[in-house]
Design a protein around this motif. Structure first.
Motif, PDB file in Angstrom:
ATOM      1  N   PRO A  61       0.816  -1.232   0.000  1.00  0.00           N
ATOM      2  CA  PRO A  61       0.000   0.000   0.000  1.00  0.00           C
ATOM      3  C   PRO A  61       0.840   1.268   0.000  1.00  0.00           C
ATOM      4  CG  PRO A  61      -0.127  -1.108   2.135  1.00  0.00           C
ATOM      5  CD  PRO A  61       0.543  -2.050   1.208  1.00  0.00           C
ATOM      6  N   PHE A  62       1.998   1.219   0.683  1.00  0.00           N
ATOM      7  CA  PHE A  62       2.868   2.399   0.688  1.00  0.00           C
ATOM      8  C   PHE A  62       3.377   2.706  -0.719  1.00  0.00           C
ATOM      9  CE2 PHE A  62       7.199   4.176   0.987  1.00  0.00           C
ATOM     10  CZ  PHE A  62       6.897   5.386   1.589  1.00  0.00           C
ATOM     11  N   THR A  63       3.768   1.656  -1.461  1.00  0.00           N
ATOM     12  CA  THR A  63       4.255   1.851  -2.829  1.00  0.00           C
ATOM     13  C   THR A  63       3.148   2.344  -3.744  1.00  0.00           C
ATOM     14  OG1 THR A  63       5.849   0.053  -2.475  1.00  0.00           O
ATOM     15  CG2 THR A  63       5.494   0.764  -4.741  1.00  0.00           C
ATOM     16  N   LEU A  64       1.934   1.821  -3.573  1.00  0.00           N
ATOM     17  CA  LEU A  64       0.794   2.282  -4.372  1.00  0.00           C
ATOM     18  C   LEU A  64       0.534   3.768  -4.139  1.00  0.00           C
ATOM     19  CD1 LEU A  64      -1.675  -0.719  -3.929  1.00  0.00           C
ATOM     20  CD2 LEU A  64      -0.528  -0.032  -6.034  1.00  0.00           C
ATOM     21  N   TRP A  65       0.715   4.214  -2.910  1.00  0.00           N
ATOM     22  CA  TRP A  65       0.511   5.632  -2.590  1.00  0.00           C
ATOM     23  C   TRP A  65       1.635   6.502  -3.155  1.00  0.00           C
ATOM     24  CZ3 TRP A  65       3.794   8.619   0.521  1.00  0.00           C
ATOM     25  CH2 TRP A  65       3.337   9.914   0.809  1.00  0.00           C
ATOM     26  N   LEU A 106       7.321  -0.555 -14.072  1.00  0.00           N
ATOM     27  CA  LEU A 106       8.734  -0.421 -13.741  1.00  0.00           C
ATOM     28  C   LEU A 106       8.898   0.431 -12.492  1.00  0.00           C
ATOM     29  CD1 LEU A 106      11.783  -0.677 -14.384  1.00  0.00           C
ATOM     30  CD2 LEU A 106      11.530   1.340 -15.845  1.00  0.00           C
ATOM     31  N   ARG A 107       8.175   1.543 -12.446  1.00  0.00           N
ATOM     32  CA  ARG A 107       8.284   2.443 -11.290  1.00  0.00           C
ATOM     33  C   ARG A 107       7.830   1.751 -10.013  1.00  0.00           C
ATOM     34  NH1 ARG A 107       5.547   6.181 -13.312  1.00  0.00           N
ATOM     35  NH2 ARG A 107       3.551   5.897 -12.286  1.00  0.00           N
ATOM     36  N   PHE A 108       6.704   1.044 -10.086  1.00  0.00           N
ATOM     37  CA  PHE A 108       6.197   0.331  -8.920  1.00  0.00           C
ATOM     38  C   PHE A 108       7.195  -0.718  -8.454  1.00  0.00           C
ATOM     39  CE2 PHE A 108       4.026  -3.128  -6.806  1.00  0.00           C
ATOM     40  CZ  PHE A 108       3.182  -2.474  -5.916  1.00  0.00           C
ATOM     41  N   ALA A 109       7.780  -1.461  -9.409  1.00  0.00           N
ATOM     42  CA  ALA A 109       8.719  -2.528  -9.049  1.00  0.00           C
ATOM     43  C   ALA A 109       9.936  -1.972  -8.318  1.00  0.00           C
ATOM     44  CB  ALA A 109       9.145  -3.290 -10.298  1.00  0.00           C
ATOM     45  N   ILE A 114      12.805  -1.246  -3.113  1.00  0.00           N
ATOM     46  CA  ILE A 114      13.468  -0.389  -2.129  1.00  0.00           C
ATOM     47  C   ILE A 114      12.671  -0.359  -0.827  1.00  0.00           C
ATOM     48  CG2 ILE A 114      14.162   1.986  -1.625  1.00  0.00           C
ATOM     49  CD1 ILE A 114      14.631   2.322  -4.662  1.00  0.00           C
ATOM     50  N   GLY A 115      11.357  -0.159  -0.940  1.00  0.00           N
ATOM     51  CA  GLY A 115      10.521  -0.083   0.255  1.00  0.00           C
ATOM     52  C   GLY A 115      10.482  -1.387   1.023  1.00  0.00           C
ATOM     53  N   TYR A 116      10.359  -2.496   0.312  1.00  0.00           N
ATOM     54  CA  TYR A 116      10.314  -3.802   0.965  1.00  0.00           C
ATOM     55  C   TYR A 116      11.622  -4.100   1.692  1.00  0.00           C
ATOM     56  CZ  TYR A 116      10.097  -8.902   1.422  1.00  0.00           C
ATOM     57  OH  TYR A 116      10.119 -10.181   1.921  1.00  0.00           O
ATOM     58  N   GLY A 117      12.739  -3.752   1.057  1.00  0.00           N
ATOM     59  CA  GLY A 117      14.029  -3.975   1.703  1.00  0.00           C
ATOM     60  C   GLY A 117      14.178  -3.158   2.981  1.00  0.00           C
ATOM     61  N   LEU A 118      13.776  -1.887   2.931  1.00  0.00           N
ATOM     62  CA  LEU A 118      13.889  -1.027   4.107  1.00  0.00           C
ATOM     63  C   LEU A 118      12.959  -1.470   5.226  1.00  0.00           C
ATOM     64  CD1 LEU A 118      14.168   2.495   2.425  1.00  0.00           C
ATOM     65  CD2 LEU A 118      15.971   1.238   3.596  1.00  0.00           C
ATOM     66  N   VAL A 119      11.700  -1.777   4.871  1.00  0.00           N
ATOM     67  CA  VAL A 119      10.735  -2.215   5.886  1.00  0.00           C
ATOM     68  C   VAL A 119      11.176  -3.538   6.505  1.00  0.00           C
ATOM     69  CG1 VAL A 119       8.354  -3.007   6.262  1.00  0.00           C
ATOM     70  CG2 VAL A 119       8.792  -0.983   4.876  1.00  0.00           C
ATOM     71  N   GLY A 120      11.643  -4.478   5.664  1.00  0.00           N
ATOM     72  CA  GLY A 120      12.110  -5.761   6.178  1.00  0.00           C
ATOM     73  C   GLY A 120      13.286  -5.597   7.136  1.00  0.00           C
ATOM     74  N   PHE A 121      14.215  -4.701   6.776  1.00  0.00           N
ATOM     75  CA  PHE A 121      15.364  -4.462   7.644  1.00  0.00           C
ATOM     76  C   PHE A 121      14.919  -3.884   8.985  1.00  0.00           C
ATOM     77  CE2 PHE A 121      18.523  -1.419   9.243  1.00  0.00           C
ATOM     78  CZ  PHE A 121      19.591  -2.269   9.469  1.00  0.00           C
ATOM     79  N   MET A 122      13.999  -2.917   8.951  1.00  0.00           N
ATOM     80  CA  MET A 122      13.523  -2.292  10.188  1.00  0.00           C
ATOM     81  C   MET A 122      12.780  -3.299  11.062  1.00  0.00           C
ATOM     82  SD  MET A 122      14.705   0.723  10.110  1.00  0.00           S
ATOM     83  CE  MET A 122      13.826   1.362  11.533  1.00  0.00           C
TER      84      MET A 122
END
Length: 383
Positions: A61-65, A106-109, A114-122
């Motif tokens: 949802p964050f990426t969709l926004w 492409l933009r969503f991917a 990037i978002g998934y990697g950061l959220v997963g790390f946190m």
């Protein structure tokens, strides 16, 4: 069920062998670790999967926004190109910016990765701080003091982990088979009873018709965007139209009243003024040496191969406000086969349609929107 599996093993089906080896290896790991360490591995396995699911639930949802807002910003960032010849790094930069701005998948991917990697790390960092856990690269090791009962229990837990790993492999294979149903490898995969039963019992009930019906459509969209990225690349590389080329094109179309008349005059000029560069082809075929050249090189030397004809035609047409595309694919070689080829499509605003033309073949006949053009030209990419 076991009879089918054994028969498949006797026949040497590689998919069956691979899936069963994954399970057997996990059982062996469980036996080697014992119950306590295997249970720890299972908890680690489940916990890692849970963290990934939570990361997905937050990231999507964050990426969709974020995606449309990033698209608007990148469009402004890459809207104007410097009025000069671009350096290589500048060509790469503007191609990337324009591609990410113009193509939502492409933009969503990219934003999702990037978002998934950061959220997963946190999330992992938070879990380590609150639960005192730590992520191990290799998991629990061997327990040399484990009893027979502990090892048997560990083997059972290992079997559960192995089944989960096999299901992940089956899911990957299921996506491949859905995208390539008539492929020989797909039929080989479906011949494995282990794959078939796993897909029918787990994957199909979970995915419903989404993978089989929607994934091919999604893949087609991805392919279209990849083709579009190539288009952006040449738009950036060939954006600056040399004065000599623009003046020549303007002189050629002088007095023309329609798009079709302009397009045909440019087709006649490129097709008759540019000679086919047989030496360039020979160097590539015999020595794999490819002489890259710009439309200006083709204009100045009056030599080129099909892609050079097509790029020069596209530049001249764009200089006269025509919408034009370069098409790559395969062209009939006159000997019963097809070889790599490039040509153009131009948009005729009066008729509201794109028409094909092949300036490379102009000296062998009229190849400006002739009947049955598609019988000698197989389109693969448009840019």
């Amino acid at each position: 069920m076991m009879t089918e599996w054994l028969n498949s093993l006797k026949e040497g089906n590689g998919i069956t062998v691979l899936l069963l080896l994954v399970i057997l290896f996990s059982i062996f790991q469980g036996w080697n670790r014992g119950a306590s360490r295997s249970a720890g591995k299972l908890v680690h396995f489940v916990g890692d999967a849970l963290l990934r699911l939570i990361a997905l639930a937050i990231s999507v949802p964050f990426t969709l926004w974020l995606s449309p807002k990033a698209g608007d910003w990148l469009t402004k960032l890459g809207s104007s190109l410097p009025d000069r010849e671009l350096k290589l790094w500048e060509q790469m930069y503007y191609t990337a910016v324009r591609s990410i701005a113009d193509f939502p998948l492409l933009r969503f991917a990219l934003l999702f990765i990037i978002g998934y990697g950061l959220v997963g790390f946190m999330l992992r960092l938070l879990a380590a701080m609150t639960l005192g856990s730590r992520i191990s690269l290799f998991g629990p090791g061997r327990d040399s003091s484990a009893s027979l009962l502990s090892r048997l229990a560990g083997a059972g837990i290992g079997g559960v982990i192995g089944a989960a790993r096999s299901i992940i492999l089956i899911a990957i294979l299921f996506i491949w088979v859905s995208l390539n149903p008539d492929n020989g490898f797909s039929r080989y995969v479906e011949a494995s009873p282990v794959y078939k039963q796993g897909a029918q019992a787990v994957i199909e009930p979970l995915s419903g018709t989404i993978v089989r019906e929607r994934l091919p459509v999604f893949t087609q969209s991805v392919q279209e965007e990849l083709n579009g990225i190539i288009q952006r690349k040449y738009e950036v590389i060939d954006h600056q139209i040399p004065e000599g080329i623009e003046q020549t094109a303007s002189h050629i179309v002088e007095g023309a009243e329609t798009d079709e008349e302009k397009a045909r005059r440019l087709y006649d000029w490129v097709g008759t003024r540019i000679a086919y560069d047989h030496e360039k082809v020979r160097l590539y075929e015999e020595h794999r040496i490819w002489k890259e050249q710009t439309p200006e090189d083709t204009y100045n030397t009056r030599l080129g191969v099909c892609i050079d004809y097509a790029r020069l035609y596209a530049m001249m047409a764009r200089s006269q406000d025509l919408d034009v595309r370069v098409v790559t694919g395969r062209g009939y070689n006159g000997q019963g086969g097809y070889g790599p080829h490039a040509w153009n499509e131009v948009y005729l605003s009066e008729e509201g349609r794109w028409v094909p033309l092949d300036p490379t073949w102009a000296q062998s006949g009229d190849w400006f929107n002739p009947p049955r053009f598609n019988e000698t030209h197989i389109k693969e990419q448009v840019f």
